[in-house]
Design a protein around this motif. Structure first.
Motif, short mmCIF file in Angstrom:
data_model
loop_
_atom_site.label_atom_id
_atom_site.label_comp_id
_atom_site.label_asym_id
_atom_site.label_seq_id
_atom_site.Cartn_x
_atom_site.Cartn_y
_atom_site.Cartn_z
N MET A 1 0.23 -0.56 -0.56
CA MET A 1 0.25 0.03 -0.70
C MET A 1 0.55 1.09 -0.05
SD MET A 1 -3.39 -0.24 0.18
CE MET A 1 -3.39 0.78 0.72
N MET A 2 2.04 1.25 0.56
CA MET A 2 3.08 2.02 0.95
C MET A 2 3.44 2.88 -0.25
SD MET A 2 2.52 3.99 3.65
CE MET A 2 3.48 4.62 4.09
N ARG A 3 4.32 1.66 -0.72
CA ARG A 3 5.42 2.17 -2.23
C ARG A 3 4.73 2.13 -3.29
NH1 ARG A 3 10.08 2.89 0.44
NH2 ARG A 3 11.29 2.20 -1.53
N GLY A 4 3.69 0.86 -3.11
CA GLY A 4 2.83 0.44 -4.60
C GLY A 4 3.65 -0.83 -5.25
N LEU A 5 4.54 -0.48 -6.67
CA LEU A 5 4.56 -1.87 -6.80
C LEU A 5 5.78 -0.80 -7.56
CD1 LEU A 5 2.17 -3.14 -10.04
CD2 LEU A 5 3.64 -4.51 -8.98
N GLU A 6 7.13 -2.23 -6.48
CA GLU A 6 8.29 -1.66 -7.09
C GLU A 6 8.91 -3.17 -7.71
OE1 GLU A 6 10.03 -0.57 -2.90
OE2 GLU A 6 8.51 -1.70 -1.96
N LEU A 7 10.28 -2.40 -8.48
CA LEU A 7 10.75 -2.93 -9.03
C LEU A 7 12.10 -4.04 -7.94
CD1 LEU A 7 11.74 -5.05 -11.29
CD2 LEU A 7 13.55 -3.35 -11.88
N LEU A 8 11.51 -5.02 -7.40
CA LEU A 8 13.15 -6.08 -6.90
C LEU A 8 14.44 -5.52 -7.34
CD1 LEU A 8 10.70 -8.00 -4.45
CD2 LEU A 8 11.73 -5.65 -3.99
N ILE A 9 14.17 -7.01 -8.17
CA ILE A 9 14.71 -7.44 -9.13
C ILE A 9 14.79 -7.86 -10.63
CG2 ILE A 9 15.02 -9.78 -7.76
CD1 ILE A 9 18.06 -10.20 -7.85
N VAL B 1 21.44 -14.60 -15.37
CA VAL B 1 22.02 -13.24 -15.15
C VAL B 1 21.57 -12.65 -14.67
CG1 VAL B 1 24.01 -12.13 -15.09
CG2 VAL B 1 23.67 -13.81 -16.75
N PRO B 2 21.51 -12.27 -13.21
CA PRO B 2 21.09 -10.78 -12.34
C PRO B 2 21.24 -9.29 -13.06
CG PRO B 2 22.83 -11.62 -10.52
CD PRO B 2 22.70 -12.83 -12.21
N ILE B 3 20.57 -8.87 -13.37
CA ILE B 3 21.51 -7.40 -14.08
C ILE B 3 21.32 -6.36 -12.81
CG2 ILE B 3 20.78 -5.82 -15.43
CD1 ILE B 3 21.94 -8.06 -16.54
N ASP B 4 20.93 -5.67 -12.21
CA ASP B 4 19.89 -4.95 -11.58
C ASP B 4 19.16 -5.34 -10.65
OD1 ASP B 4 18.54 -1.18 -11.55
OD2 ASP B 4 19.61 -2.75 -9.88
N ASP B 5 19.85 -5.28 -9.05
CA ASP B 5 19.31 -5.74 -7.71
C ASP B 5 19.07 -4.94 -6.69
OD1 ASP B 5 21.77 -7.96 -5.98
OD2 ASP B 5 22.31 -5.29 -6.68
N SER B 6 19.06 -3.84 -7.78
CA SER B 6 19.36 -2.46 -6.31
C SER B 6 17.73 -1.90 -5.60
CB SER B 6 19.79 -0.69 -7.27
OG SER B 6 18.70 -0.58 -8.53
N PRO C 1 15.58 -4.57 -1.13
CA PRO C 1 15.03 -4.10 0.34
C PRO C 1 16.66 -3.70 1.80
CG PRO C 1 13.35 -5.88 0.01
CD PRO C 1 14.27 -5.34 -1.31
N GLU C 2 17.04 -5.02 1.24
CA GLU C 2 18.15 -5.52 2.13
C GLU C 2 18.67 -6.92 2.47
OE1 GLU C 2 16.75 -5.52 6.60
OE2 GLU C 2 14.95 -4.47 5.23
N ASP C 3 19.42 -7.33 2.92
CA ASP C 3 20.22 -8.62 2.39
C ASP C 3 19.53 -9.52 2.82
OD1 ASP C 3 23.78 -7.45 3.65
OD2 ASP C 3 22.79 -7.09 1.83
N ARG C 4 18.62 -9.36 3.97
CA ARG C 4 17.74 -10.67 3.70
C ARG C 4 16.97 -11.41 2.35
NH1 ARG C 4 13.15 -9.66 6.36
NH2 ARG C 4 13.27 -7.86 5.76
N PHE C 5 17.21 -11.24 2.01
CA PHE C 5 16.63 -10.86 0.67
C PHE C 5 17.41 -11.67 -0.41
CE2 PHE C 5 11.96 -9.18 0.15
CZ PHE C 5 12.01 -8.81 1.76
N SER C 6 17.06 -12.67 -1.32
CA SER C 6 17.81 -12.99 -2.47
C SER C 6 17.13 -14.09 -3.06
CB SER C 6 19.12 -13.70 -1.85
OG SER C 6 18.38 -15.37 -1.21
N ALA C 7 17.39 -13.39 -4.70
CA ALA C 7 16.99 -14.14 -5.60
C ALA C 7 18.32 -14.96 -6.69
CB ALA C 7 15.83 -12.90 -6.28
N LYS C 8 17.42 -16.21 -6.89
CA LYS C 8 18.37 -16.67 -7.93
C LYS C 8 17.89 -16.86 -9.26
CE LYS C 8 21.25 -18.69 -4.28
NZ LYS C 8 21.73 -20.28 -3.59
N MET C 9 18.32 -17.78 -10.36
CA MET C 9 17.51 -18.35 -10.73
C MET C 9 18.50 -19.23 -12.23
SD MET C 9 15.54 -15.58 -14.66
CE MET C 9 14.76 -16.76 -16.06
#
Lengths: 114, 114
Positions: free
Chosen positions: A39-47, A53-58, A61-69
């Motif tokens: 609700m606060m931030r709407g739709l935001e891109l995480l990664i 290949v990960p291109i942009d993970d900016s 939100p923090e190190d607790r989040f990780s993504a793999k492909m």
């Protein structure tokens, strides 16, 4: 004609637990995107990934989040440890990777951290 | 810094009339714009798009207009139908951002009354 498939659709877990969200992109798509909707931030891109290949993970939100492909047909978004403020709807989308082409979204995972 | 803004959180119109949804952007590098429609408990669905080399794109009842000098785009739905009731998101991307990386507006809830 299968679209983007996400699992689970709903996840309720306690704070501190590990959460893994899964996504199968549309076959032949080279780009994959993870979004979070609140609700606060709407739709935001995480990664996002191009050709696995990960291109942009900016947006992560923090190190607790990780993504793999690990391959072209599967991606995971992991939260460890989870916190109540991570509660949101998480969407996965895929695209061709070319400019001026739309992304196609899955139906999302509604995550509730108690 | 909200680069894509939808200033109207909601819009209500009568069936058969025109619906006009508006979107403003600040980033002059954006050159591809999209509209997505979202029903509850589903992912956003691609509706229509427009490239910056055009000022109008039409698809059936849906027309998107782009005014680059004003950094403004709008979606016209005519005639509006009750099934059009949904949240509409405006999105934008820029060439050179590795394919179709999108920045979304906050969304506008459209209600079409029978």
């Amino acid at each position: 004609d299968a679209g983007v498939i996400q699992s689970p659709r709903h996840e309720v877990t306690e704070m501190g637990q590990e959460v893994t969200l899964r996504c199968k992109p549309i076959s032949g798509h080279n780009s994959l995107f993870w979004y979070r909707q609140t609700m606060m931030r709407g739709l935001e891109l995480l990664i996002y990934f191009n050709n696995n290949v990960p291109i942009d993970d900016s947006g992560m939100p923090e190190d607790r989040f990780s993504a793999k492909m690990p391959n072209a047909s599967f991606s995971t978004l992991k939260i460890q440890p989870s916190e109540p403020r991570d509660s949101a709807v998480y969407f996965c989308a895929s695209g061709t990777g070319f400019d001026n082409q739309p992304q196609h979204f899955g139906d999302g995972t509604r995550l509730s951290i108690l | 810094d909200q680069q894509v803004k939808q200033n109207s959180p909601s819009l209500s119109v009568q069936e058969g009339r025109i619906s006009i949804l508006n979107c403003d952007y600040t980033n002059s590098m954006f050159d591809y714009f999209l509209w997505y429609k979202k029903y509850p408990a589903e992912g956003p669905t691609f509706l229509i798009s427009i490239s910056s080399i055009k000022d109008k794109n039409e698809d059936g009842r849906f027309t998107v207009f782009l005014n680059k000098s004003a950094k403004h785009l709008s979606l016209h739905i005519v005639p509006s139908q009750p099934g059009d009731s949904a949240v509409y998101f405006c999105a934008a991307s820029a060439i050179g951002t590795s394919g179709s990386r999108l920045t979304f507006g906050e969304g506008t809830q459209l209600t079409v009354n029978p």
